[in-house]
Write a protein that holds these residues in place. Structure first.
Motif, short mmCIF file in Angstrom:
data_model
loop_
_atom_site.label_atom_id
_atom_site.label_comp_id
_atom_site.label_asym_id
_atom_site.label_seq_id
_atom_site.Cartn_x
_atom_site.Cartn_y
_atom_site.Cartn_z
N VAL A 1 11.56 4.66 -10.45
CA VAL A 1 12.30 3.58 -9.87
C VAL A 1 11.88 2.52 -11.16
CG1 VAL A 1 11.88 1.22 -8.41
CG2 VAL A 1 12.49 3.39 -7.55
N THR A 2 13.07 1.68 -11.72
CA THR A 2 13.27 0.50 -12.63
C THR A 2 13.07 -0.63 -12.17
OG1 THR A 2 14.00 1.66 -14.32
CG2 THR A 2 13.59 -0.12 -14.72
N ASN B 1 0.88 -1.51 -0.15
CA ASN B 1 -0.21 -0.23 0.15
C ASN B 1 1.18 1.14 -0.29
OD1 ASN B 1 -2.01 2.80 1.21
ND2 ASN B 1 -3.41 0.59 0.91
N ARG B 2 1.16 2.21 -1.50
CA ARG B 2 2.10 3.00 -1.01
C ARG B 2 1.84 3.86 0.19
NH1 ARG B 2 3.91 6.84 -5.23
NH2 ARG B 2 3.53 8.58 -4.93
N GLU B 3 0.45 4.13 0.94
CA GLU B 3 0.80 5.08 1.69
C GLU B 3 1.29 4.85 2.64
OE1 GLU B 3 -0.26 8.35 2.21
OE2 GLU B 3 0.03 8.34 -0.85
N LEU B 4 0.60 3.52 3.28
CA LEU B 4 1.39 2.52 4.45
C LEU B 4 2.85 3.01 4.32
CD1 LEU B 4 1.17 1.41 6.36
CD2 LEU B 4 0.87 -1.04 5.63
N LEU B 5 3.87 2.26 3.07
CA LEU B 5 4.89 2.43 2.63
C LEU B 5 5.79 3.99 2.65
CD1 LEU B 5 4.84 0.27 -0.51
CD2 LEU B 5 5.67 -0.45 1.84
N LEU B 6 5.27 4.57 2.86
CA LEU B 6 5.74 6.16 3.18
C LEU B 6 5.47 6.44 4.48
CD1 LEU B 6 3.62 7.66 -0.29
CD2 LEU B 6 6.61 7.64 0.01
N ASP B 7 4.01 5.82 4.72
CA ASP B 7 4.79 6.19 6.49
C ASP B 7 5.71 5.50 6.91
OD1 ASP B 7 2.52 8.11 6.37
OD2 ASP B 7 1.32 6.82 6.41
N LEU B 8 5.54 4.28 6.58
CA LEU B 8 6.51 3.62 7.03
C LEU B 8 8.22 3.93 6.81
CD1 LEU B 8 5.60 -0.10 6.95
CD2 LEU B 8 5.67 1.06 9.01
N ALA C 1 8.34 9.85 -2.57
CA ALA C 1 7.56 10.01 -3.19
C ALA C 1 8.18 9.96 -4.58
CB ALA C 1 5.64 10.96 -2.43
N GLU C 2 8.67 11.40 -4.71
CA GLU C 2 9.51 11.91 -5.61
C GLU C 2 9.98 10.78 -7.02
OE1 GLU C 2 11.80 15.08 -4.42
OE2 GLU C 2 9.94 16.54 -4.48
#
Length: 411
Positions: free
Chosen positions: A309-310, A284-291, A303-304
């Motif tokens: 990423v490849t 989950n993108r938001e969870l990954l950013l919070d962690l 996020a930027e």
């Protein structure tokens, strides 16, 4: 220290060929490339057991000792020679040149009465003396310059030798946040790092993206793996909210590596704790950013970098983790789970000398926490009873209970 008997892999059918190898609990150490003989095979097989018997206990962090292998080096020199050259002269065919020479000598003798300037007494001697003195001083200066140059060369060689000693081996771990065998390898890799200190460099690279088609099969494999590596594992995520692939967490980890290698490594551990201990679906993108923010990464920058990423994909089965190991410039590959004793034997079979890092228990927990009791047991070579007693007796360490087991963190 040993980590108990090996668990078997699951035989149930699944289209997830990539993660079937995750169930292997005691992967073989295999080599690649031409190492020039069978010595490396002996290092990783029965011959390594003898090295472990004499060195495992001494190499542990709590002991501070070590054992070493030795190797010799040789060199060759070459010499060259030089040649000389000569010149010749020819005379005239008749005596005319000789007569002319006699006449010239006669003219010179008739002019002996003319005055000529003679050097003052001592002038020629002083000049000659000065010349000799200057020549001697030049020789001394040249000698001093040669000595300084030789010293500079020696310093450079010593610096190069010191650099080689500082980093004699490396392990590149290809893994992902959902790699349960890789989760079980963390204590072993920490133990190796604390055994060899700066001489061993351990880094992490992302494995190709995997897909999961049979969640119940994954839960069964995690349960079997945990029986072998003994690190607390929560397989409930495969029953309640199973992921379909490693795509998002892999993208997040690679984006984190663009910021900071060490923070990315801490981030990988945090993702594993969330997925494999707390039983959360981290895809989950938001969870990954919070962690990411929890371990000190810049959330906005992550996020930027996210879309830049490849990711690599492969349809082939990938045994997890895959470790590219290099010892004394000799490459090899370790796949699946590798016990500490077997890895140690491979290092001691070369010129690697243990340089244990004597780190206090509190600092270890602070750096890696929350840590499992099994991690403390492995790194500090302690029994479960002794490890638990030491952890509970510290006023700076507290227990953290999860559904699958007990972890420890600093207050």
């Amino acid at each position: 220290m040993g980590l108990g008997p090996s668990g078997g892999g699951s035989s149930s059918g699944s289209s997830d060929s990539n993660d079937d190898d995750d169930g292997r609990t005691d992967g073989d150490i295999t080599e690649y490339g031409d190492s020039g003989g069978s010595k490396e095979d002996e290092d990783d097989s029965g011959g390594g057991a003898a090295a472990v018997a004499g060195a495992t206990g001494a190499a542990a962090s709590s002991a501070g000792g070590g054992a070493a292998g030795a190797a010799g080096v040789g060199g060759a020199g070459a010499a060259g020679g030089s040649g000389g050259s000569g010149s010749g002269s020819s005379g005239s065919e008749n005596g005319e040149d000789e007569e002319a020479e006699d006449e010239k000598e006669g003219d010179d003798s008739e002019s002996d009465d003319t005055e000529c300037e003679e050097p003052e007494d001592g002038e020629s001697e002083e000049t000659e003396g000065d010349s000799d003195s200057d020549s001697f001083e030049d020789q001394e200066n040249d000698q001093e310059n040669d000595e300084e140059y030789d010293e500079d060369e020696e310093d450079t060689e010593e610096d190069e030798e010191e650099d080689e000693k500082e980093k004699e081996a490396s392990i590149v771990v290809h893994t992902d946040p959902w790699d349960n065998t890789g989760w079980g390898m963390e204590p072993v890799l920490k133990h190796l790092q604390y055994t060899f200190g700066d001489r061993l460099e351990i880094s992490y690279e992302l494995a190709p993206v995997r897909t999961f088609d049979d969640p119940l099969h994954q839960a069964e494999k995690w349960r079997e793996n945990a029986e072998t590596h003994r690190i607390p594992t929560n397989e409930d995520v495969w029953k309640e909210e199973p992921p379909t692939s490693t795509k998002l967490s892999s993208r997040a980890f690679n984006a984190a590596k663009k910021q900071d290698e060490q923070l990315a490594r801490n981030y990988l551990r945090r993702l594993r704790l969330a997925a494999q201990v707390k039983g959360r679906n981290i895809e989950n993108r938001e969870l990954l950013l919070d962690l990411a923010a929890d371990v000190g990464l810049n959330k906005r920058r992550l996020a930027e970098d996210w879309d830049a990423v490849t990711l690599e994909r492969t349809p082939e089965a990938t045994e997890m983790p895959v470790m590219k190991v290099e010892i004394d410039n000799i490459p090899r590959t370790w796949k699946g789970r590798v016990e500490y004793e077997r890895a140690l034997a491979a290092f001691l079979g070369h010129t690697m000398e243990p340089e244990p890092v004597l780190q206090p228990l509190t600092k270890f927990v602070e750096e890696h926490g929350p840590v499992a009791t099994e991690e403390v047991m492995e790194v500090f070579d302690l029994s479960r009873e002794t490890a638990t007693k030491k952890l509970r007796s510290s006023a700076e360490i507290r227990a953290v209970e999860f559904n699958c087991g007990t972890f420890w963190e600093t207050v």
